[in-house]
Structures are given as structure tokens and as C-alpha cells.
Design an enzyme around this catalytic site. Structure first.
Site, PDB file in Angstrom:
ATOM      1  NE  ARG A  65      -3.846  -2.307   0.461  1.00  0.00           N
ATOM      2  CZ  ARG A  65      -4.913  -2.528  -0.317  1.00  0.00           C
ATOM      3  NH1 ARG A  65      -5.219  -1.670  -1.270  1.00  0.00           N
ATOM      4  NH2 ARG A  65      -5.650  -3.595  -0.142  1.00  0.00           N
ATOM      5  CG  LEU A  66       4.450   1.460   1.544  1.00  0.00           C
ATOM      6  CD1 LEU A  66       5.866   1.031   1.901  1.00  0.00           C
ATOM      7  CD2 LEU A  66       3.957   2.539   2.513  1.00  0.00           C
TER       8      LEU A  66
END
Length: 210
Positions: free
Chosen positions: A187-188
Site C-alpha cells: 500500500r505504499l
């Protein structure tokens, strides 16, 4: 995972300083046209009338250039009424198979009569008939009622050229904000933003936390 650098973005550095958002959008939507199975130009369009809740629906992006992003519709539809009261909108194109999306927002302007005519004549004949038959967004008693309207309009025009209805046209979103989002592990994600104070102003490039 796509190679972002090969597609115009070095994930560590972001878009090139001299690159405009429209040049980058052209790269991304061209790639989407090769990879997405259906409607790579489908976008969720959000509008809101005066003192009203936001409303969102899927439409097709039909044209784009350095002036903005264009879609066409019945101006008497809900979205048309909302835009008449508040000429601002936002939209997002999400390409799931590519793990990318582009979203933008800004003031809206009506396209010219010539632009609307040119696009309308490019539509399939049945779609042109449908534009006359459909009272978009208004209550419909039954499917039969719609079918009868289509048959009636088809008979009315026969083999003659179907003109553009006076209530059918297009709108151009002139973006002041365009964000390019790419999926990254854990999720970066990468988020690169082009923004400006007004549609005629210079772009400023920045980056957002995911």
C-alpha cells in the site's frame, strides 16, 4: 507489476520536470487501450448541484487535449441539471489490470456547437436515434415504453440524417488538479500531482504520501 520507468515515470523521481500532465495522460491511456479489456476511456464523473449532495456515475471520456477532458450527454439529465447549477466536476479513470488511476477536477465549460455536432455525427445511427428517444434520468414506466419511443423516432427519421437534439451536447472539464496513482507493494503507492490555481495558469508538480 508494470515497469513505471518504461512508461514515463521513474518511481523514485517522478515525472520529468518538463513533462505536462497531458503528455503523461496520453502515455497512460494509450497503454490502457492496449491492455484493458473493456472501455479504457470509462471514467467515474462526480457533480453536485447547488446545496446538493454529490452525485457520481460512469461516463465515457471522448476527447482530451491541453484544454481538458470532454464527455457528452443529454443536458436535461441529472448531471446536466447539476452542472447548470454548479459548473465544476471531478472524475477518475481506474485501470484495474494496470494497477493505475488518474483523477482530476476543475471548472467545467460547455463545448461549442461545432464540437457537439462533429461528435454526434460520429455516433452509430441507432445511438443517434436513442438520443432522441431517451428522456434521460426521468422516470420510465416500462421497458416497452422506451422501445416504443425508439421505434417512433426511428420511423420519424427513416433513412434521413439524424440531427443532434438541441438538448444533447458536451462538457469540458478544465483541470486545475490531476493526480497520477500507481499501485506499489504494501500500500505504499506512488501519487504524483500536477496542480495550478486556474486553468490558464502554470502547472506545479508535487508528490503525496500514499
Amino acid at each position: 507489476m508494470l515497469d513505471l520507468k518504461a512508461e514515463g515515470i521513474d518511481a523514485a523521481k517522478g515525472p520529468a520536470a518538463e513533462e505536462t500532465p497531458f503528455e503523461l495522460f496520453e502515455q497512460w491511456i494509450t497503454e490502457a487501450g492496449r491492455q484493458e479489456i473493456n472501455d479504457p476511456n470509462a471514467m467515474a464523473l462526480a457533480t453536485a448541484g447547488e446545496d446538493a449532495l454529490p452525485d457520481v456515475r460512469m461516463v465515457l471520456l471522448k476527447e482530451y487535449d491541453t484544454e481538458g477532458f470532454v464527455f457528452f450527454t443529454n443536458t436535461q439529465s441529472n448531471k446536466g441539471a447539476e452542472l447548470a447549477a454548479n459548473m465544476q466536476a471531478s472524475a477518475v479513470l481506474h485501470w484495474k489490470s494496470m494497477r493505475r488511476q488518474v483523477r482530476f477536477r476543475g471548472p467545467v465549460e460547455a463545448v461549442t456547437e461545432a464540437e457537439a455536432d462533429a461528435y454526434f455525427v460520429s455516433r452509430a445511427p441507432d445511438s443517434r436515434i436513442g438520443a432522441w428517444a431517451s428522456r434521460q434520468s426521468r422516470p420510465l414506466g416500462s421497458r416497452r415504453e422506451l422501445d416504443e419511443a425508439v421505434a417512433r423516432e426511428g420511423a420519424r427519421f427513416g433513412d434521413s440524417e439524424v440531427p443532434r437534439p438541441p438538448y444533447w451536447s458536451g462538457y469540458r472539464i478544465r483541470p486545475t488538479y490531476i493526480e497520477f496513482w500507481s499501485d506499489r507493494p504494501f500500500r505504499l503507492h506512488d501519487r504524483f500531482v500536477f496542480s495550478r490555481q486556474k486553468p490558464e495558469g502554470p502547472w506545479h508538480l508535487g508528490r503525496l504520501y500514499p
